[in-house]
Design an enzyme around this catalytic site. Structure first.
Site, PDB file in Angstrom:
ATOM      1  N   ASP A 178      14.029  13.429   1.883  1.00 38.91           N
ATOM      2  CA  ASP A 178      13.103  14.555   1.061  1.00 38.91           C
ATOM      3  C   ASP A 178      11.733  15.101   1.701  1.00 38.91           C
ATOM      4  O   ASP A 178      11.437  16.245   1.521  1.00 38.91           O
ATOM      5  CB  ASP A 178      12.888  14.326  -0.459  1.00 38.91           C
ATOM      6  N   HIS A 232      11.750   4.472  -1.148  1.00 37.99           N
ATOM      7  CA  HIS A 232      13.425   4.486  -1.291  1.00 37.99           C
ATOM      8  C   HIS A 232      13.781   2.970  -1.864  1.00 37.99           C
ATOM      9  O   HIS A 232      13.240   2.199  -1.514  1.00 37.99           O
ATOM     10  CB  HIS A 232      13.958   5.019   0.010  1.00 37.99           C
TER      11      HIS A 232
HETATM   12  N1  ACO Z   1       3.863   6.758  -3.890  1.00 36.64           N
HETATM   13  C1  ACO Z   1       2.988   5.895  -4.106  1.00 36.64           C
HETATM   14  N2  ACO Z   1       3.715   4.534  -4.575  1.00 36.64           N
HETATM   15  C2  ACO Z   1       4.762   4.375  -4.503  1.00 36.64           C
HETATM   16  C3  ACO Z   1       5.681   5.485  -4.066  1.00 36.64           C
HETATM   17  C4  ACO Z   1       5.307   6.508  -3.723  1.00 36.64           C
HETATM   18  N3  ACO Z   1       6.052   7.639  -3.272  1.00 36.64           N
HETATM   19  N4  ACO Z   1       7.083   4.940  -4.306  1.00 36.64           N
HETATM   20  C5  ACO Z   1       6.969   3.688  -4.476  1.00 36.64           C
HETATM   21  N5  ACO Z   1       5.683   3.374  -4.852  1.00 36.64           N
HETATM   22  C6  ACO Z   1       5.130   1.939  -5.104  1.00 36.64           C
HETATM   23  C7  ACO Z   1       5.405   1.611  -6.398  1.00 36.64           C
HETATM   24  O1  ACO Z   1       4.237   2.213  -7.495  1.00 36.64           O
HETATM   25  C8  ACO Z   1       5.330   0.076  -6.480  1.00 36.64           C
HETATM   26  O2  ACO Z   1       4.234  -0.197  -6.715  1.00 36.64           O
HETATM   27  P1  ACO Z   1       3.829  -1.647  -7.280  1.00 36.64           P
HETATM   28  O3  ACO Z   1       4.757  -2.765  -6.565  1.00 36.64           O
HETATM   29  O4  ACO Z   1       2.124  -1.979  -6.970  1.00 36.64           O
HETATM   30  O5  ACO Z   1       4.053  -1.592  -8.565  1.00 36.64           O
HETATM   31  C9  ACO Z   1       6.286  -0.140  -5.320  1.00 36.64           C
HETATM   32  O6  ACO Z   1       5.915   1.123  -4.426  1.00 36.64           O
HETATM   33  C10 ACO Z   1       7.649  -0.348  -5.288  1.00 36.64           C
HETATM   34  O7  ACO Z   1       8.043   0.977  -5.774  1.00 36.64           O
HETATM   35  P2  ACO Z   1       9.319   1.124  -7.031  1.00 36.64           P
HETATM   36  O8  ACO Z   1       9.033   2.488  -7.749  1.00 36.64           O
HETATM   37  O9  ACO Z   1       9.269  -0.148  -7.852  1.00 36.64           O
HETATM   38  O10 ACO Z   1      10.540   1.326  -6.118  1.00 36.64           O
HETATM   39  P3  ACO Z   1      11.828   2.152  -6.687  1.00 36.64           P
HETATM   40  O11 ACO Z   1      12.967   1.472  -5.835  1.00 36.64           O
HETATM   41  O12 ACO Z   1      12.139   1.859  -8.183  1.00 36.64           O
HETATM   42  O13 ACO Z   1      11.680   3.558  -6.372  1.00 36.64           O
HETATM   43  C11 ACO Z   1      11.622   5.744  -5.395  1.00 36.64           C
HETATM   44  C12 ACO Z   1      12.229   4.347  -5.561  1.00 36.64           C
HETATM   45  C13 ACO Z   1      12.044   6.189  -6.877  1.00 36.64           C
HETATM   46  C14 ACO Z   1      12.368   6.663  -4.595  1.00 36.64           C
HETATM   47  C15 ACO Z   1      10.114   5.916  -5.492  1.00 36.64           C
HETATM   48  O14 ACO Z   1       9.793   5.250  -4.141  1.00 36.64           O
HETATM   49  C16 ACO Z   1       9.513   7.018  -5.575  1.00 36.64           C
HETATM   50  O15 ACO Z   1       9.179   7.694  -6.784  1.00 36.64           O
HETATM   51  N6  ACO Z   1       9.266   8.015  -4.431  1.00 36.64           N
HETATM   52  C17 ACO Z   1       8.719   9.438  -4.634  1.00 36.64           C
HETATM   53  C18 ACO Z   1      10.035  10.006  -5.143  1.00 36.64           C
HETATM   54  C19 ACO Z   1      10.769  10.392  -3.953  1.00 36.64           C
HETATM   55  O16 ACO Z   1      10.541  10.754  -2.932  1.00 36.64           O
HETATM   56  N7  ACO Z   1      12.228  10.283  -4.512  1.00 36.64           N
HETATM   57  C20 ACO Z   1      13.296  10.739  -3.530  1.00 36.64           C
HETATM   58  C21 ACO Z   1      13.995   9.701  -3.177  1.00 36.64           C
HETATM   59  S1  ACO Z   1      15.337   9.951  -2.015  1.00 36.64           S
HETATM   60  C22 ACO Z   1      16.499  10.545  -2.921  1.00 36.64           C
HETATM   61  O17 ACO Z   1      16.757  10.216  -4.075  1.00 36.64           O
HETATM   62  C23 ACO Z   1      17.151  11.489  -2.151  1.00 36.64           C
END
Ligand code: ACO
Length: 448
Positions: free
Chosen positions: A383, A326
């Protein structure tokens, strides 16, 4: 040219004594620029750069707005580090048991205080009186292809409400606003259920004014002519809880979209239609559908939980562990905690079980002890367990994000109103850092 984009230390200018606002100092191009520092209710600091461009021609750069507070708000408080979520100051856990009605929470978010019994009764009556759709709008469902995604229908129908309720386009009067908001919340439920029925080719059922908000929604979804859907108490409670937990989450992607559209003084229907479109994305509200696909695939033997974790960690693989991570929560999302426990409760009350819940628990266990997820502070988000609970109450996956939208609607309306009522609010108009070619001549097509 060497530029130091450097914020000096926060200088507390002894505001208690001389009443001055604390300042941060920006050193740039040999200049020293003082910027006011604002303090949030929890003590968090924000450097006010709103005059930076007009005064000095300098912008800040924050492409996905990770470090930017876009407004001041009194609606929802989130502390992502400690896993805290509060609506108008009330912790989300207090809405679990005893459970208020979703429309009570809608009132709380929109008007800032819990409604009195009389206010709640009046709000409920207003919602009931607006539950029917204009026949013209209802007929439009038949023109849509049967396989239309319900989120596309929801966005389209929200926009179309403007065609049938023109008097609510300018909302400068409080009474008009309440009327528009109740119409939207009430009709959204009917539209959402009709979107589902269209996708199934089922005839539309009319709303039942005797039923409460959630029960009426379930009736609209599942009753068929001459066969009234019998709504179990546990099912209605679970639906109510899901809507409450989704009701607001401060400046997330869809809410900031609603605010941006509303900042142009666009009407409430158009602004919320834009919110639906933003919510549809798999990185936002669409994630619960992806979670269920992932759990189903594991259950069907398509991959093991270990494969899934491995794929999520592989940087060459675009796969993500959906329902994890998140932007704000660097701790367990408090909504996920409540939903996980609620799923256990609902299955116990129904005397049923779902093998996907076991798969989800296994995935969570593996992820929570894996250094990749620990180091990045990736925890289950709202979620991860919401789909399992929705499935338990019979909601099909193509409606998961629609349910999310139904829940989030009071939050969008509250945020839209807060912004609309702020006399200092101007149109949102971010700037950019242009990195393209500075000047080039047009070449006629024959000379290219
Ligand atoms: N699975 C694997 N790796 C992940 C995940 C995941 N679910 N989420 C984040 N990471 C990793 C990223 O690849 C990144 O790795 P790095 O530092 O080695 O590059 C690090 O964790 C930081 O993640 P970001 O993508 O930079 O975080 P951001 O804040 O931009 O994204 C998000 C947040 C979009 C929710 C992300 O965690 C994600 O894509 N999760 C899966 C989708 C999801 O569940 N979305 C629902 C969110 S809640 C809502 O909107 C109601």
């Amino acid at each position: 040219m060497h530029e130091t984009f450097l914020f000096g230390r926060m200088e507390n200018m002894n505001d208690a004594i001389n009443n001055e606002v604390p300042k941060a100092v920006l050193h740039i191009d040999g200049k020293q620029i003082e910027l006011p520092v604002l303090t949030a209710a929890d003590g968090h600091k924000a450097v006010d750069v709103s005059k930076l461009y007009d005064k000095y021609g300098i912008t800040t750069f924050d492409p996905s707005l990770n470090s930017t507070s876009v407004c001041q708000s009194t609606i929802t408080y989130v502390d992502g580090n400690n896993g805290i979520l509060r609506y108008r100051g009330i912790p989300i856990e207090q809405f679990d048991r005893p459970q208020p009605n979703f429309i009570e929470i809608a009132w709380l978010l929109i008007f800032g205080v819990l409604p009195t019994r009389a206010e709640l009764r009046e709000f409920r009556d207003r919602l009931t009186s607006h539950e029917l759709l204009h026949e013209g709008l209802r007929e439009q469902f038949s023109d849509l292809p049967p396989k239309s995604p319900p989120m596309a229908i929801l966005a389209a129908m929200f926009s179309q409400l403007a065609c049938y309720h023109e008097k609510f386009l300018p909302l400068d009067d409080e009474e008009l606003f309440i009327e528009a908001a109740t119409r939207l919340i009430s009709k959204a439920r009917t539209i959402a259920a009709y979107a589902y029925r269209r996708s199934k080719g089922l005839p539309f059922t009319y709303p039942d004014p005797a039923l409460r908000y959630c029960a009426n929604f379930l009736h609209l979804m599942f009753s068929i002519p001459y066969q009234q859907y019998i709504i179990g108490e546990e099912v209605e409670d679970a639906m109510n809880l899901v809507l409450i937990l989704h009701a607001d989450h401060e400046q997330n992607c869809s809410t900031s979209t609603v605010r941006t559209v509303g900042s142009a003084r666009a009407n409430l229907f158009a602004s919320c239609a834009a919110g639906v479109s933003a919510l549809w994305g798999p990185l936002h509200g669409g994630a619960n559908v992806e979670v269920m696909k992932m759990l189903e695939s594991i259950y069907q033997g398509g991959m093991t939980p270990e494969d899934c974790i491995k794929a999520a960690k592989d940087k060459d693989n675009p796969f993500k562990l959906f329902g994890f991570g998140h932007r704000v929560y660097k701790n367990y999302d408090p909504r996920a905690k409540i939903l996980r426990n609620a799923a256990d409760r609902v299955f116990a009350r129904m005397k049923e079980s779902d093998p996907l819940l076991d798969v989800a628990r296994k995935l969570e266990e593996l992820a929570r002890k894996d250094s990749y997820f620990i180091d990045r502070q990736l925890y289950p988000n709202v979620d991860f367990y919401s789909g399992i609970l929705l499935r338990a109450i019979g909601i099909p996956p193509n409606m998961f994000t629609v349910i999310f939208a139904l829940g989030r609607l009071p939050g969008w309306i509250a945020q839209w109103k807060e912004q609309h009522d702020n006399p200092l609010q101007k149109i949102n108009r971010p700037r950019q850092l242009y990195v393209g070619e500075m000047h080039k001549n047009y070449v006629p097509i024959d000379e290219r």
